[in-house]
Design a protein around this motif. Sequence first.
Motif, PDB file in Angstrom:
ATOM      1  N   VAL A  45       0.630  -5.128  -9.120  1.00 21.40           N
ATOM      2  CA  VAL A  45       2.055  -5.085  -8.769  1.00 21.40           C
ATOM      3  C   VAL A  45       2.742  -3.946  -9.500  1.00 21.40           C
ATOM      4  CG1 VAL A  45       4.230  -6.351  -8.973  1.00 21.40           C
ATOM      5  CG2 VAL A  45       2.169  -7.532  -8.172  1.00 21.40           C
ATOM      6  N   ALA A  49       1.950  -1.118  -6.168  1.00 19.93           N
ATOM      7  CA  ALA A  49       2.705  -2.094  -5.377  1.00 19.93           C
ATOM      8  C   ALA A  49       2.719  -1.747  -3.891  1.00 19.93           C
ATOM      9  CB  ALA A  49       4.140  -2.201  -5.903  1.00 19.93           C
ATOM     10  N   ALA A  72       7.182  -8.455  -8.475  1.00 23.99           N
ATOM     11  CA  ALA A  72       6.845  -8.502  -7.051  1.00 23.99           C
ATOM     12  C   ALA A  72       8.107  -8.571  -6.195  1.00 23.99           C
ATOM     13  CB  ALA A  72       5.944  -9.698  -6.770  1.00 23.99           C
ATOM     14  N   LEU A  77       7.695  -7.407  -2.275  1.00 20.23           N
ATOM     15  CA  LEU A  77       6.419  -7.944  -1.816  1.00 20.23           C
ATOM     16  C   LEU A  77       6.587  -9.358  -1.277  1.00 20.23           C
ATOM     17  CD1 LEU A  77       4.147  -6.811  -4.794  1.00 20.23           C
ATOM     18  CD2 LEU A  77       4.561  -5.623  -2.638  1.00 20.23           C
ATOM     19  N   GLY A 116       6.244  -2.434  -2.029  1.00 19.29           N
ATOM     20  CA  GLY A 116       5.110  -3.016  -1.336  1.00 19.29           C
ATOM     21  C   GLY A 116       5.234  -2.974   0.160  1.00 19.29           C
ATOM     22  N   GLY A 118       4.297  -5.594   2.191  1.00 19.82           N
ATOM     23  CA  GLY A 118       4.717  -6.890   2.731  1.00 19.82           C
ATOM     24  C   GLY A 118       4.175  -7.174   4.108  1.00 19.82           C
TER      25      GLY A 118
END
Length: 302
Positions: A45, A49, A72, A77, A116, A118
Amino acid sequence: MSTSAILDNPAAARITRVAGLARRAARSKYRRFLVEGPQGAREAVRHVAGHVLDVYFTEEAAQAHADIAEAAARAGLYTHLVTPEVMRAMSADAQGVLAVVRTDAVAARPQPGASGGGAGAAAPVTESDAAREAGAFSGSALETALFGARLVAVLTEAQDPGNAGTIIRAADAAGADAVVLVKGSVDPTNPKVVRATAGSLFHLPVLAGVTLEEAVRALRAAGLRLLAADGHGTVSLFDAEAELGAPSAWLLGNEARGLAPAALDAADTVVSIPIYGMAESLNVASAAAICLYASVRAQHQV
């Protein structure tokens, strides 16, 4: 982005798919892998990330490792709370925290603060995804990772996951610029390798799938001297200051057989570590740590 409902069905399709990433075939198909435990998940993370797809917590672990959940969330994320039963169904070694990460994170340079993707549950990779992500292990990626490098570890036939992960961790600790796993070595996304790195997998580029010839060519093009660690080497590590002080790559062999003749022939210098006691030899991970730190010491004195 967090999901509100606690995932409580160990037989759910999502849970089965995540658990399946313990197998190499599933990792290859979906181009993602498991990061088990708080230390590995924290470093994923923190440093890659943009490649982290999902992070799973038990309620107890989410409280105990709030820093991971908060990081996160800041990275956008997907995070999920799961019951202990669901966590065990996904991994027996997660200690309450489990991340699913894209395979190309392994060859990437750390990117602190990256957001991130996701992407939720694992989905089969498309042909365009495969073509793009295959570049993570291509010759050009290797050349990019080696640009300006002064210290590299090259695992020529490392097949023990624990040793491979420990060498990656030692290379990280020594400040190496990259780790290369030549074809025939263990998959760096193997769960045992990932756990053994203790998060170091996300601190430096780790490149796999190149042949020894491709690796040697790229290392030489980067101006690196090739040093082979071998018990029968004619130059003692303690007498190799000139070789150690130059930008170099250490060639490390198989746990049982050592370096193959082709690797020994490719080396500029074959170096041995003196053994003063009655041990027959050193474990390859121990030898790697000694050699890498000897190079660091010599380079810092130049």
